[in-house]
Design a protein around this motif. Structure first.
Motif, PDB file in Angstrom:
ATOM      1  N   PHE A 273     -15.241  -7.064  -5.103  1.00 40.07           N
ATOM      2  CA  PHE A 273     -14.131  -6.569  -4.272  1.00 40.07           C
ATOM      3  C   PHE A 273     -12.866  -7.382  -4.537  1.00 40.07           C
ATOM      4  CE2 PHE A 273     -11.786  -7.144  -0.227  1.00 40.07           C
ATOM      5  CZ  PHE A 273     -11.293  -5.855  -0.088  1.00 40.07           C
TER       6      PHE A 273
ATOM      7  N   ASN B  24     -13.357  -1.175  -1.806  1.00 32.83           N
ATOM      8  CA  ASN B  24     -13.684  -1.404  -0.391  1.00 32.83           C
ATOM      9  C   ASN B  24     -15.183  -1.581  -0.235  1.00 32.83           C
ATOM     10  OD1 ASN B  24     -13.061  -1.752   2.301  1.00 32.83           O
ATOM     11  ND2 ASN B  24     -13.041   0.428   2.772  1.00 32.83           N
ATOM     12  N   ARG B  25     -15.542  -2.252   0.804  1.00 34.79           N
ATOM     13  CA  ARG B  25     -16.962  -2.396   1.127  1.00 34.79           C
ATOM     14  C   ARG B  25     -17.089  -2.615   2.625  1.00 34.79           C
ATOM     15  NH1 ARG B  25     -13.896  -5.805   2.470  1.00 34.79           N
ATOM     16  NH2 ARG B  25     -14.342  -8.022   2.408  1.00 34.79           N
TER      17      ARG B  25
ATOM     18  N   LYS C 187      -6.667  -3.539   5.900  1.00 35.76           N
ATOM     19  CA  LYS C 187      -7.006  -4.528   6.923  1.00 35.76           C
ATOM     20  C   LYS C 187      -6.683  -5.932   6.437  1.00 35.76           C
ATOM     21  CE  LYS C 187     -11.359  -2.926   7.473  1.00 35.76           C
ATOM     22  NZ  LYS C 187     -12.713  -2.783   8.036  1.00 35.76           N
TER      23      LYS C 187
ATOM     24  N   GLN D  77      -5.636  -8.345   1.957  1.00 31.78           N
ATOM     25  CA  GLN D  77      -6.488  -7.183   1.683  1.00 31.78           C
ATOM     26  C   GLN D  77      -7.923  -7.576   1.956  1.00 31.78           C
ATOM     27  OE1 GLN D  77      -4.646  -6.757  -2.351  1.00 31.78           O
ATOM     28  NE2 GLN D  77      -5.245  -4.633  -2.051  1.00 31.78           N
ATOM     29  N   GLU D  78      -8.364  -7.314   3.166  1.00 31.97           N
ATOM     30  CA  GLU D  78      -9.737  -7.687   3.495  1.00 31.97           C
ATOM     31  C   GLU D  78     -10.624  -6.464   3.631  1.00 31.97           C
ATOM     32  OE1 GLU D  78      -9.900 -10.775   6.439  1.00 31.97           O
ATOM     33  OE2 GLU D  78      -8.931 -12.085   4.969  1.00 31.97           O
ATOM     34  N   GLY D  79     -10.092  -5.318   3.293  1.00 33.18           N
ATOM     35  CA  GLY D  79     -10.856  -4.082   3.364  1.00 33.18           C
ATOM     36  C   GLY D  79      -9.970  -2.948   3.835  1.00 33.18           C
ATOM     37  N   TYR D  80     -10.550  -1.767   3.992  1.00 28.89           N
ATOM     38  CA  TYR D  80      -9.771  -0.575   4.340  1.00 28.89           C
ATOM     39  C   TYR D  80     -10.473   0.231   5.414  1.00 28.89           C
ATOM     40  CZ  TYR D  80      -6.866  -1.900   0.536  1.00 28.89           C
ATOM     41  OH  TYR D  80      -6.008  -2.623  -0.236  1.00 28.89           O
TER      42      TYR D  80
END
Lengths: 111, 338
Positions: A18, A40-41, B268, B274-277
């Motif tokens: 990621f 994404n994960r 997020k 950028q720690e995820g979506y």
């Protein structure tokens, strides 16, 4: 290539993928390879999932349990391109590099 | 006046409405990134390091409008990538203007002059031109010679046609206060509506990891730049945010203030990390652990003083109390008073 043997190893490998700014190659337990950008994960929850934009187009959602291996197969697009290197380069090298970026943008019709 | 009254009124009404409704967290500016592809490759930028097939992805106009509707923020900022590369940008802007959103198209202006025919001047549309200083500093920052002059020409043409034009400037630790002040003079002489400034953020994925400002250095630099401010300088941002940059006020980050939507989804937790979506704006707001972010709460946030986290805090301060409103009026009228 990572071949995680435990859920913790798998979760760690997915996090590294990621964070990686290049394509990865996932091989699923079915033997199917997916080459693409892991963007994404969702590691928490009863069924952890990852999301990939395959090089070939579209979007794939893959359950963690389906992943057999992960390879960092694409170029890291953020590496070897530092500001310091840019500033200390000879004028001629700087111009040549700028010219390459410009040519690429022009070829795409973006200039 | 750097921000038109109608825009100030819209933002004030929106913020006060949220506060009267008791909404604890509300967005102020939607950061809409319809593509990551750029025609520059600036070393300080952490937004464009993706494989080609990702850079080729675009949000559709419909996706952009749906994001604006879902988010509800009165202002939509369109960075990128370079938004003018997007083939549907004029259509996206039209749709957002129909929704009465105040739109800032953040562009390096390389394509601006060529694309101006596609845009109708409107109070809702502002071209926010990326200018990182005078000619030498700007061309060095964007890693290409000649871009400053192209941008200057495009700004003149956009102004001539009646467009709203502002500049946005990111400052790094090699910035010279004297040169930045001279740059402000030059932009004001050019006739832009206002200027926006912010310290750079050390993106985890940016090639340049060494030239970003640390918090104390940021305050020192901005105090030198904005101290003894010239009367003619106009800034298109909250006066209290400028006070914050100078170290005269302290705020905690408002990471939900500028939510970001791009080809990956709702980012997020903020524009910079950028720690995820999340799939929806609601999911972003409900599922993000907001208390994990901000100075003193997260090492990635330790040195950040960027507008996308702190300008919303400054605006909330302005409208949160009469004293906040009074402070804003005071620093607007007398920016050099202590």
């Amino acid at each position: 290539m990572f071949r995680p043997t435990t859920p913790a190893e798998l979760a760690e490998a997915v996090e590294l993928a990621f964070d990686y700014r290049g394509d990865v190659t996932l091989v699923l337990t079915s033997g199917e390879p997916i080459v693409g950008y892991l963007f994404n994960r969702e590691a928490a929850g009863p069924k952890p999932l990852l999301q990939v934009f395959p090089e070939s187009g579209g979007m794939r959602e893959v359950a963690y349990t389906e992943v057999a291996s992960i390879a960092f197969s694409g170029e890291d697009t953020a590496s070897g391109n530092s500001w310091e290197a840019w500033v200390t380069k000879k004028e001629s090298e700087r111009k040549a590099e700028a010219q390459r970026a410009e040519t690429d943008a022009r070829a795409r019709g973006h200039l | 006046m750097a921000v038109p009254v109608s825009q100030m009124y819209t933002v004030a009404k929106y913020v006060l409405t949220q506060q009267l409704k008791g909404v604890k967290r509300y967005p102020l500016v939607l950061m809409l990134e319809p593509l990551f592809r750029c025609n520059l490759a600036c070393a300080g930028c952490g937004k464009i390091q993706y494989p080609d097939h990702v850079l080729d992805k675009h949000l559709t106009p419909e996706q952009c409008w749906a994001a604006a509707d879902e988010c509800g923020a009165p202002i939509v900022s369109i960075p990128g990538g370079e938004p003018l590369i997007h083939p549907g940008m004029a259509e996206i802007v039209r749709g957002l203007a129909e929704r009465k959103k105040y739109i800032y198209v953040c562009t390096n202006a390389i394509l601006l002059e060529r694309k101006l025919d596609e845009y109708t001047p409107s109070k809702y549309l502002t071209f926010s031109i990326h200018m990182d200083g005078l000619r030498d500093e700007h061309d060095l920052a964007v890693c290409r010679d000649g871009v400053y002059d192209v941008a200057l020409k495009a700004i003149r043409e956009a102004l001539k046609r009646g467009h709203r034009v502002t500049t946005n400037t990111t400052l790094f630790d090699d910035a010279s206060p004297e040169r930045v002040r001279k740059f402000f003079d030059e932009m004001m002489e050019l006739g832009v509506e206002g200027m926006m400034i912010s310290p750079g953020y050390s993106y985890q994925k940016a090639p340049d990891q060494k030239n970003f400002l640390k918090r104390n250095k940021t305050r020192e630099l901005f105090a030198k730049i904005l101290g003894n401010r010239k009367r003619g300088w106009r800034f298109n941002q909250s006066p209290l945010f400028l006070e914050f940059l100078m170290g005269r006020r302290d705020y905690q980050c408002t990471p939900w203030g500028n939510p970001t939507y791009n080809v990956f989804g709702w980012q997020k937790p903020c524009y910079l990390l950028q720690e995820g979506y999340a799939n929806t704006f609601k999911e972003l707001m409900d599922a993000t652990e907001w208390d994990r972010y901000g100075t003193g709460r997260n090492e990635k946030c330790a040195d950040c003083m960027v507008h996308c986290g702190y300008e919303a805090s400054a605006v909330a301060d302005t409208f949160g109390s009469w004293s906040g409103f009074g402070r804003t009026v005071k620093v607007t009228l007398s920016p050099n008073a202590r």
